[in-house]
Design an enzyme around this catalytic site. Structure first.
Site, PDB file in Angstrom:
ATOM      1  N   THR A 120      -2.154   2.110  -8.017  1.00 25.49           N
ATOM      2  CA  THR A 120      -3.291   2.742  -8.686  1.00 25.49           C
ATOM      3  C   THR A 120      -2.821   3.727  -9.744  1.00 25.49           C
ATOM      4  O   THR A 120      -3.374   3.788 -10.857  1.00 25.49           O
ATOM      5  CB  THR A 120      -4.186   3.455  -7.656  1.00 25.49           C
ATOM      6  OG1 THR A 120      -4.668   2.498  -6.708  1.00 25.49           O
ATOM      7  CG2 THR A 120      -5.361   4.119  -8.334  1.00 25.49           C
ATOM      8  N   GLU A 149       0.019  -6.612   3.188  1.00 25.73           N
ATOM      9  CA  GLU A 149      -0.159  -5.706   4.316  1.00 25.73           C
ATOM     10  C   GLU A 149       0.347  -6.331   5.613  1.00 25.73           C
ATOM     11  O   GLU A 149      -0.030  -7.461   5.957  1.00 25.73           O
ATOM     12  CB  GLU A 149      -1.632  -5.307   4.468  1.00 25.73           C
ATOM     13  CG  GLU A 149      -2.120  -4.429   3.321  1.00 25.73           C
ATOM     14  CD  GLU A 149      -3.500  -3.861   3.559  1.00 25.73           C
ATOM     15  OE1 GLU A 149      -4.204  -4.366   4.458  1.00 25.73           O
ATOM     16  OE2 GLU A 149      -3.884  -2.907   2.847  1.00 25.73           O
ATOM     17  N   GLY A 192      -1.967  -4.385  -1.917  1.00 26.26           N
ATOM     18  CA  GLY A 192      -0.627  -4.919  -1.743  1.00 26.26           C
ATOM     19  C   GLY A 192      -0.550  -5.729  -0.458  1.00 26.26           C
ATOM     20  O   GLY A 192      -1.478  -5.751   0.354  1.00 26.26           O
ATOM     21  N   SER A 195      -5.252   5.395  -0.644  1.00 28.59           N
ATOM     22  CA  SER A 195      -5.091   3.945  -0.648  1.00 28.59           C
ATOM     23  C   SER A 195      -6.356   3.269  -1.164  1.00 28.59           C
ATOM     24  O   SER A 195      -7.468   3.568  -0.722  1.00 28.59           O
ATOM     25  CB  SER A 195      -4.776   3.452   0.762  1.00 28.59           C
ATOM     26  OG  SER A 195      -4.666   2.038   0.788  1.00 28.59           O
ATOM     27  N   SER A 196      -6.187   2.348  -2.115  1.00 31.29           N
ATOM     28  CA  SER A 196      -7.328   1.569  -2.614  1.00 31.29           C
ATOM     29  C   SER A 196      -7.718   0.556  -1.547  1.00 31.29           C
ATOM     30  O   SER A 196      -6.927  -0.314  -1.202  1.00 31.29           O
ATOM     31  CB  SER A 196      -6.954   0.844  -3.908  1.00 31.29           C
ATOM     32  OG  SER A 196      -6.639   1.751  -4.919  1.00 31.29           O
ATOM     33  N   SER A 224       0.853  -1.185   0.000  1.00 31.82           N
ATOM     34  CA  SER A 224       0.000   0.000   0.000  1.00 31.82           C
ATOM     35  C   SER A 224       0.891   1.238   0.000  1.00 31.82           C
ATOM     36  O   SER A 224       1.797   1.373   0.816  1.00 31.82           O
ATOM     37  CB  SER A 224      -0.898  -0.007   1.239  1.00 31.82           C
ATOM     38  OG  SER A 224      -1.677   1.160   1.299  1.00 31.82           O
ATOM     39  N   GLY A 225       0.622   2.151  -0.935  1.00 28.81           N
ATOM     40  CA  GLY A 225       1.417   3.370  -1.046  1.00 28.81           C
ATOM     41  C   GLY A 225       2.558   3.266  -2.030  1.00 28.81           C
ATOM     42  O   GLY A 225       3.325   4.217  -2.206  1.00 28.81           O
ATOM     43  N   ASN A 279      -0.663   5.744   3.055  1.00 29.53           N
ATOM     44  CA  ASN A 279      -1.013   6.207   1.715  1.00 29.53           C
ATOM     45  C   ASN A 279      -2.221   7.129   1.822  1.00 29.53           C
ATOM     46  O   ASN A 279      -3.235   6.767   2.413  1.00 29.53           O
ATOM     47  CB  ASN A 279      -1.339   4.997   0.818  1.00 29.53           C
ATOM     48  CG  ASN A 279      -1.581   5.384  -0.619  1.00 29.53           C
ATOM     49  OD1 ASN A 279      -1.538   6.551  -0.980  1.00 29.53           O
ATOM     50  ND2 ASN A 279      -1.834   4.400  -1.458  1.00 29.53           N
TER      51      ASN A 279
END
Length: 953
Positions: free
Chosen positions: A112, A305, A303, A160-161, A107-108, A157
């Site tokens: 995306t 985690e 991603g 973040s998605s 994440s980050g 992030n």
């Protein structure tokens, strides 16, 4: 000499990690850091792209960059996400191979953004047109909507998605986008009711707070917004009805259960609304045709985690990443092996960590963690998170990737970092500690039936769609599938989908946890490199041959190193490469010849070739500079010499012109004097009579008018003057014509030239022509510039107006005409609606091939368009006008006056073909009977014949 750029030219660090020497984790990280510090955020591992999040905008995504990478070889330019996007798109378009682009990372890390860059590049390089552009815009604009509802700020992030997204973009056989289908996975709906410290809810809530009206914000009640009665919702939050066979039991909910019901409703409402939104977007962007499609899939999913507190959400997210890592290993090795087999190269297998054992631990149908969780959720009796953990301790105790405090494996009994309510899994990305609290409830994902039925009673139409199980007429006592079961099934479907496509990988890495630009944390990057298996990926690629390239570009790059191949090699490219490597004395064990590529085993061999090329380029540069300096000096000398010759020539020309003009002027004066004397002497001497002087004086008093068409001439007084009399008549007429011509203005001369052109085209060929002779060609019969009704037409007229008139456009269906305004300029002709002035067609004159007319006294004419032009798509024009002669004359003269096209061909025939869109129709002219009178009529005889009845002559 043509020199092409390459990832090996002006390289910062090493652009492809396969070529890194020496190869170790330390040199791998150092190379990433060196490139990152110079804003080189992309690096290759063969065909895999490593993307470092720069946390700032870089000028590397411009329209010029798109064109730079368009239709270029993957290794031809420095590493870029556009190179992978172009390779995938061209493989789909030209080789008919479905593609998938797998974007993975923490994440980050920028997943995306990477997916948006891929989609924007494909949109930029595929076809154009109104419909295509509309589809592209819909696909691109789906991102902001989904991000608003599915993204949130986390500690790692800002955008973040919090859901997984897979989009299949569908293309036609030309490679133009037709539409797409979006699949969403595991929305983190728990974020609606609870967010970790330092994080936020989904973006849409803050956007509503920022943009909603005061009336909406100053609190309407929930029941009013949903269209539900307050008492109905209060009862659903306070009581629970349990149905068993034919009995219904209603129990009162305690405070904790009511809170659970409230949160469950909020989470389900948001989750179902998100799925409804995805379905609505899919309806909007789906392909409108059922023809076979080419597909490019883009996967942007959570991603891996590892948080301070990891629960059920992190568990299934990491399970999905384990599956993606497994497919990455399988497909990478498979693609590598397939290429060696395809090229006829021997392949040495390499040992690697296969994470299938971890996937089996989680998803095994009998004793996998998800299966045991489902079993606990579904079994009767008291079920808690602790009983679930006990089951794990019993079944998974001996598994080498599972750890817990109560495990039978004694080596963990003294591990005080493991709390009693947790278990730990050693994932491919590292060890993750999961808190078992909430696993059972989150997996059950239960919404009390009373709440579903209450929502179904709402007046808001959307609620009935979102809660169909609330319909009393369709009560289903069967327990709904668990969240884990649903996610496992969707992941399985996704994996099967990906395995049918050619994979392309983007491995995203975040350089630091501070979301700061130009900060590189070695420990954080090293951790990501390990769990993404990047070193393993490099070793797999280097196990056989570190570098491979098609023979043509290889020979083009290194041919300067051998006299036999430089500057031009006339034979096959493979033979050229063989000659080149033999001449350079490269050891045979360092390379191998494939069917279409040269394979180089050790990067040192490639660097040797590059160093020799660099030295050769320096020598060539020196030679070119020497030749250029000599050429420049000689060119300067020749320019001076040429200038002197030109100046001398122009002066001699000028002097001769002046001399000639003087001689000419003197000669004309002498000739005029001599001619007048000779004529008079000739007449006097020939007739031998002095009384001829009287003849001249009488003739002067009886001269005809100065009109060139006046054919009168005085009678001669005597027969013997006949010859003289006729000669004087001819001289006078020629002089009179010259005087008449000298009076013409340029405008008047053009009018007469048009009349002369009309005569050449139609005299004795078209029965309508004689009636047009006495009519002046006016051109603008509508006063376009003065009439406010036609102001719209002034905008489209970018040239001087040659003709404006109202004509009839003949309809193929019934032969009837519709009034249209016909405008003609030097570049095009325009047809517009007579009432509104709206342009119906604008045709460039170069698109006209010919015009066809009959020989009769009618105004029908067909404007035929060149096949293959854009204008020809709608077919030819069949028109009718009383000013046919003027219109066609002006069209013909416009073509004749243009240097870039041939004059318009005019065909005169009583039967000709006209192209109406896809059909050709014959237009036939026949003489009408007495009952038709003097009118011209047009009738449709059948689908392929229009008959024009013209009056008899």
């Amino acid at each position: 000499m043509e020199v092409k750029t390459s990832l090996l030219d002006n390289m910062i660090g090493v652009g492809d990690m396969v070529l890194l020497e020496p190869l170790s984790e330390e040199t791998f990280i150092d190379n990433l850091q060196k490139r990152f510090s110079h804003n080189e955020i992309y690096t290759y591992i063969g065909s895999v792209v490593i993307s470092m999040n720069p946390y700032r905008s870089l000028p590397i995504y411009t329209a010029d960059k798109v064109e730079e990478y368009r239709n270029r070889n993957f290794y031809e330019l420095s590493p870029h996400i556009y190179a992978l996007s172009d390779e995938a798109y061209r493989s789909l378009r030209d080789q008919d191979k479905d593609q998938c682009i797998l974007i993975t990372g923490e994440s980050g890390a920028g997943k995306t953004e990477a997916s948006k860059l891929v989609m924007s590049y494909v949109a930029a390089v595929c076809g154009k047109g109104h419909e295509v552009n509309k589809v592209k815009e819909q696909l691109l604009q789906s991102n902001p909507v989904l991000e608003a509802f599915g993204n949130a700020k986390t500690v790692r992030n800002d955008n973040s998605s919090r859901f997984g997204k897979y989009m299949d973009i569908e293309f036609d056989f030309k490679g133009d986008p037709l539409g797409g289908v979006i699949s969403n996975y595991l929305l983190e709906k728990s974020r609606v009711v609870k967010q970790p410290r330092g994080e936020r809810n989904f973006h849409i809530f803050y956007q509503l707070l920022s943009g909603a009206s005061e009336d909406m914000l100053n609190l309407k009640e929930m029941c009013e917004l949903l269209g539900i009665e307050q008492l109905v919702l209060e009862r659903a939050f306070s009581f629970r009805t349990v149905e068993a066979k034919m009995e219904k039991v209603s129990t009162t909910l305690n405070v904790a259960q009511a809170y659970y019901a409230r949160d469950a409703l909020a989470k389900n409402l948001y989750s179902r609304m998100f799925s409804w939104l995805v379905n609505r977007i899919n309806e909007s962007i789906k392909a409108k045709t059922k023809a076979r499609k080419k597909v490019m899939g883009v996967l942007d999913i959570y991603g891996f985690e590892i948080f301070e507190d990891n629960s059920f959400e992190q568990f299934i997210i990491n399970y999905c990443n384990e599956k993606l890592q497994q497919i990455f290993i399988e497909l990478t090795l498979r693609e590598e092996q397939e290429e060696y087999v395809r090229e006829g190269i021997e392949w040495t297998n390499i040992e690697y960590f296969n994470n299938a054992i971890i996937c089996e631990l989680i998803e095994n149908n009998q004793n996998g963690i998800l299966a045991m969780l489902d079993e606990e959720c579904l079994r009767p009796g008291t079920v808690t998170d602790e009983t679930f953990l006990d089951k794990l301790n019993t079944v998974c105790a001996e598994h080498q990737h599972f750890e817990s405090r109560l495990s039978k494996n004694s080596k963990f009994l003294t591990d005080h970092s493991l709390p009693h309510n947790c278990f730990r899994i050693q994932h491919y990305a590292g060890k993750v500690l999961y808190q078992v609290e909430g696993f059972v409830d989150k997996n059950n994902d239960l919404l009390y039936r009373d709440l579903s039925q209450a929502m179904y009673k709402a007046n808001h139409s959307l609620m009935k769609l979102l809660f169909p199980e609330g319909n009393p007429a369709k009560v289903n006592l069967k327990r709904p599938p668990t969240a884990g079961f649903q996610f496992k099934a969707s992941v399985g479907t996704l994996m099967r989908n990906l395995q049918t496509k050619n994979p392309n990988y983007i491995r995203c890495i975040k350089p630091n946890d501070k979301k700061a630009a130009q900060v590189f944390s070695e420990s954080l990057v090293s951790h990501q490199v390990r769990y993404l298996g990047l070193m393993e990926n490099v070793r797999v690629r280097r196990a056989g041959y570190a570098f491979r390239q098609a023979y043509e570009p290889c020979l083009e790059r290194y041919k300067m190193l051998c006299k036999q191949t430089w500057p031009h090699w006339k034979d096959l490219a493979r033979k050229g490469v063989e000659v080149l490597l033999k001449d350079l004395k490269v050891p045979e064990e360092e390379f191998s010849y494939g069917r279409s590529k040269i394979f180089i085993r050790n990067p040192r061999t490639l660097f040797f070739l590059e160093e020799r090329r660099r030295q050769c380029l320096e020598d060539l540069a020196t030679l070119i500079q020497k030749i250029y300096r000599g050429w420049k000096r000689r060119t300067h000398f020749l320019l001076l010499k040429k200038s002197q010759v030109v100046v001398a020539a122009w002066y001699r020309r000028y002097a001769q012109q002046q001399k000639y003009q003087k001689i000419k002027s003197s000669t004309i004066v002498v000739q005029n004097i001599s001619l007048s004397k000779n004529v008079l002497s000739f007449i006097l001497l020939r007739d031998g009579s002095a009384f001829n002087l009287t003849y001249f004086f009488d003739l002067k008093n009886t001269m005809p008018s100065m009109s060139p068409i006046d054919k009168s001439w005085p009678a001669r007084p005597f027969l013997f003057l006949e010859g003289t009399h006729q000669q004087l008549r001819s001289i006078f007429h020629l002089w009179r014509c010259k005087q008449y011509r000298d009076q013409f203005t340029e405008e008047k001369k053009a009018i007469y030239e048009e009349k002369l052109e009309a005569s050449k085209l139609f005299k004795d060929k078209k029965a309508l022509y004689p009636s047009s002779v006495g009519q002046p060609f006016k051109g603008d019969y509508l006063d376009i510039n003065k009439n406010p009704k036609y102001q719209k037409l002034n905008i489209v007229m970018d040239e001087k107006l040659l003709l404006a008139d109202v004509i009839n456009k003949v309809n193929r269906a019934n032969g009837k005409g519709a009034s249209r305004i016909f405008l003609l300029t030097k570049k095009n002709f325009v047809l517009a609606d007579q009432k509104t002035g709206q342009v119906k067609a604008s045709i460039p004159l170069p698109d006209l091939s010919s015009v066809s007319v009959s020989s009769h006294n009618d105004g029908f004419f067909a404007l035929k368009l060149k096949q293959g032009t854009a204008s020809a798509a709608k077919g030819d024009f069949l028109l009718s006008s009383d000013r046919l002669i003027e219109i066609i004359t002006k069209l013909h003269r416009t073509g004749a006056a243009s240097s870039d096209r041939e004059p318009l061909s005019v065909d005169i025939s009583d039967e000709f073909l006209v192209q109406f869109k896809q059909d050709k129709v014959c237009v036939k002219f026949v003489q009408g009977g007495p009952k038709n009178g003097n009118s011209v009529t047009c009738k449709r005889k059948n689908n392929r014949l229009l008959e024009v009845s013209v009056p008899p002559p």
